[in-house]
Design an enzyme around this catalytic site. Structure first.
Site, short mmCIF file in Angstrom:
data_model
loop_
_atom_site.label_atom_id
_atom_site.label_comp_id
_atom_site.label_asym_id
_atom_site.label_seq_id
_atom_site.Cartn_x
_atom_site.Cartn_y
_atom_site.Cartn_z
N ASP A 18 0.90 -1.26 -0.11
CA ASP A 18 -0.11 0.14 0.20
C ASP A 18 1.00 1.29 -0.04
O ASP A 18 1.15 1.95 1.21
CB ASP A 18 -0.90 0.08 1.17
CG ASP A 18 -1.89 1.07 1.26
OD1 ASP A 18 -1.87 2.02 0.33
OD2 ASP A 18 -3.08 1.05 1.88
N TYR A 22 2.47 7.82 6.07
CA TYR A 22 3.15 7.75 7.35
C TYR A 22 4.41 8.07 7.24
O TYR A 22 4.97 8.61 8.31
CB TYR A 22 2.87 6.09 7.73
CG TYR A 22 1.54 5.60 7.66
CD1 TYR A 22 0.44 6.29 7.93
CD2 TYR A 22 1.23 4.39 7.25
CE1 TYR A 22 -0.77 5.88 8.18
CE2 TYR A 22 -0.14 3.92 7.04
CZ TYR A 22 -1.01 4.68 7.58
OH TYR A 22 -2.23 4.21 7.57
#
Length: 272
Positions: free
Chosen positions: A231, A238
């Site tokens: 992903d 992040y």
């Protein structure tokens, strides 16, 4: 539900136990996405986590990012952990309808369509997500678990809905602690979800900044989360928020068609 979930005079709604409810063999494949983000790292058990003593620690973001902002909403004062890019992030109210709205955001994000009877399975999945959220809110200490939600704070819009959600839980999983020098506990970030029509509008960024703000309030220095290695969009988000990959699931998992995950850590250094 018109009353609050935490103090209703009626007997509590019977819920499947947390340990039974989210075993993959019970509801696979319906809940596999939510499980992989939210529950895999808690080897000590959810109830055990609640009784642990909080240790020192703490975190990041500037004063401009972490300002607490209040406004009136049906007689309730709203305190935002972060208010930026037109979004405000606060703790979820323990009110039935809002809890249902929060569960819907996670259900929309994590549900994987089925070939047959998709509508039936989706309704079942939404019920399971709601049941688990209610369980955590009823059984968690206020300084051990928080459900954070994002909403519009743009006065020029009439938007009255939750657009994003993230869970933050105090944990002490040994597999994570080996990467955290000197820490005995940390904040685990999980279940982050944004409604499809509001993606790519900085909602996820603001949710992660709110996690930083909460870690400052609760005095924890480390935050951890897990993401799927493939992903790339989530991993970039992040990484840009300050998280670094410290470990990966074993490679053999991919031989059985399982998606490999990465463990990402963020350290903040607030001074007290």
């Amino acid at each position: 539900m018109a009353s609050t979930l935490s103090s209703s005079p009626k007997p509590p709604i019977p819920l499947i136990s947390h340990r039974t409810q989210f075993k993959p063999q019970n509801f696979y494949p319906l809940t596999r996405s939510l499980i992989s983000f939210d529950y895999d790292s808690d080897k000590n058990g959810f109830q055990t986590q609640l009784s642990r003593r909080k240790q020192v620690c703490c975190v990041s973001t500037t004063k401009q990012e972490v300002g607490v902002v209040g406004k009136s909403d049906k007689g309730r004062e709203i305190e935002y952990l972060v208010r930026e890019f037109g979004w405000g992030v606060r703790k979820l109210y323990r009110v039935g309808e809002e809890v249902r709205m929060a569960a819907y955001v996670q259900a929309e994000a994590f549900y994987e369509p089925m070939a047959f009877f998709n509508g039936v399975f989706y309704e079942f999945f939404k019920g399971e997500v709601l049941s688990d959220l209610m369980f955590r809110m009823r059984n968690s200490a206020s300084d051990r678990y928080a459900c954070l939600v994002a909403e519009s704070v743009n006065e020029s819009t009439a938007l009255q809905e939750l657009v994003g959600i993230v869970d933050v839980t105090v944990q002490r999983d040994e597999d994570v602690l080996v990467h955290l020098s000197g820490a005995e506990e940390y904040l685990y970030v999980s279940g982050i979800a944004v409604l499809k029509k509001f993606r790519r509008q900085k909602v996820g960024t603001v949710l992660l900044k709110a996690c930083d703000a909460l870690s400052q309030q609760w005095r924890y220095n480390f935050l951890a989360l897990r993401a799927y290695e493939d992903d790339l969009g989530a991993c970039r988000l992040y990484s840009s928020a300050g998280y670094n990959v410290v470990s990966r699931d074993p490679l053999w998992m991919t031989w059985f068609g399982m998606r490999r995950r990465v463990l990402m850590i963020k350290q903040n250094n607030f001074q007290y």
